[in-house]
Design a protein around this motif. Structure first.
Motif, short mmCIF file in Angstrom:
data_model
loop_
_atom_site.label_atom_id
_atom_site.label_comp_id
_atom_site.label_asym_id
_atom_site.label_seq_id
_atom_site.Cartn_x
_atom_site.Cartn_y
_atom_site.Cartn_z
N MET A 1 0.83 -1.21 0.00
CA MET A 1 0.00 0.00 0.00
C MET A 1 0.86 1.26 0.00
N VAL A 2 1.92 1.25 0.81
CA VAL A 2 2.82 2.40 0.88
C VAL A 2 3.45 2.64 -0.49
N HIS A 3 3.93 1.60 -1.13
CA HIS A 3 4.53 1.74 -2.47
C HIS A 3 3.50 2.24 -3.48
N TYR A 4 2.29 1.74 -3.37
CA TYR A 4 1.21 2.18 -4.25
C TYR A 4 0.99 3.69 -4.09
N LEU A 5 0.86 4.14 -2.84
CA LEU A 5 0.63 5.57 -2.58
C LEU A 5 1.79 6.43 -3.07
N GLU A 6 3.01 5.95 -2.87
CA GLU A 6 4.17 6.71 -3.33
C GLU A 6 4.19 6.81 -4.85
N SER A 7 3.73 5.78 -5.53
CA SER A 7 3.70 5.81 -6.99
C SER A 7 2.61 6.75 -7.51
N LYS A 8 1.65 7.08 -6.67
CA LYS A 8 0.53 7.95 -7.05
C LYS A 8 0.67 9.35 -6.44
N VAL A 9 1.88 9.73 -6.05
CA VAL A 9 2.08 11.01 -5.37
C VAL A 9 1.68 12.20 -6.24
#
Length: 163
Positions: free
Chosen positions: A66-74
């Motif tokens: 989830m953290v990686h997902y959110l970072e990719s959608k910054v």
């Protein structure tokens, strides 16, 4: 079995601890701007192992994804419905799982990530404020400035001048 500060550490836990430490090192290499919350979560896993608690590996893996997902959608607005579909869970379950691990909501984490990236861009680039706002997913530079000031206590321009 070894003793550390009066606590017994079972040797069968060493491989798990080493694996978590390697993940921490990898996380730092992937993105130096990353929230400290991920590192804190990994340290918490180590502490739970040392205290002989059993953290849920599956839940932690989901959280890191989830953290990686959110970072990719910054650079985008948060779409919680899309995120829930991506992780094959309900919005409520997604929110609960994330908050249990991070201690803050998905929305707050996403906003913090955007603001931290904008701080880095303000410090290391000559992009105008409106361009930085766009790069972190805010189409309205005035709204970006309000959010930035709310988070940091100063305007983006004052932040840039501070360095």
């Amino acid at each position: 079995i070894k003793e550390w500060q009066g606590q017994l550490i079972k040797s069968e836990k060493y491989p798990e601890i080493i694996l978590i430490l390697k993940k921490m090192r990898q996380e730092f290499r992937i993105d130096l701007r990353q929230e400290m919350i991920v590192q804190e979560s990994l340290l918490l896993q180590i502490l739970l192992l040392l205290l002989d608690k059993k953290p849920s590996v599956e839940k932690n893996e989901r959280y890191f994804n989830m953290v990686h997902y959110l970072e990719s959608k910054v650079d985008q607005a948060l779409n919680i419905n899309e995120m829930a579909k991506t992780f094959h869970m309900s919005i409520g379950h997604l929110n609960r799982l994330f908050k249990q691990n991070a201690g803050i909501s998905i929305g707050q984490f996403h906003e913090n990530t955007k603001i931290n990236l904008s701080k880095t861009l303000l410090e290391s680039s000559v992009f105008p404020i409106y361009e930085i706002a766009k790069r972190v997913g805010y189409n309205d530079a005035l709204y970006f400035s309000r959010v930035f000031k709310k988070q940091t206590g100063v305007s983006p321009l004052a932040w840039r001048k501070k360095i």
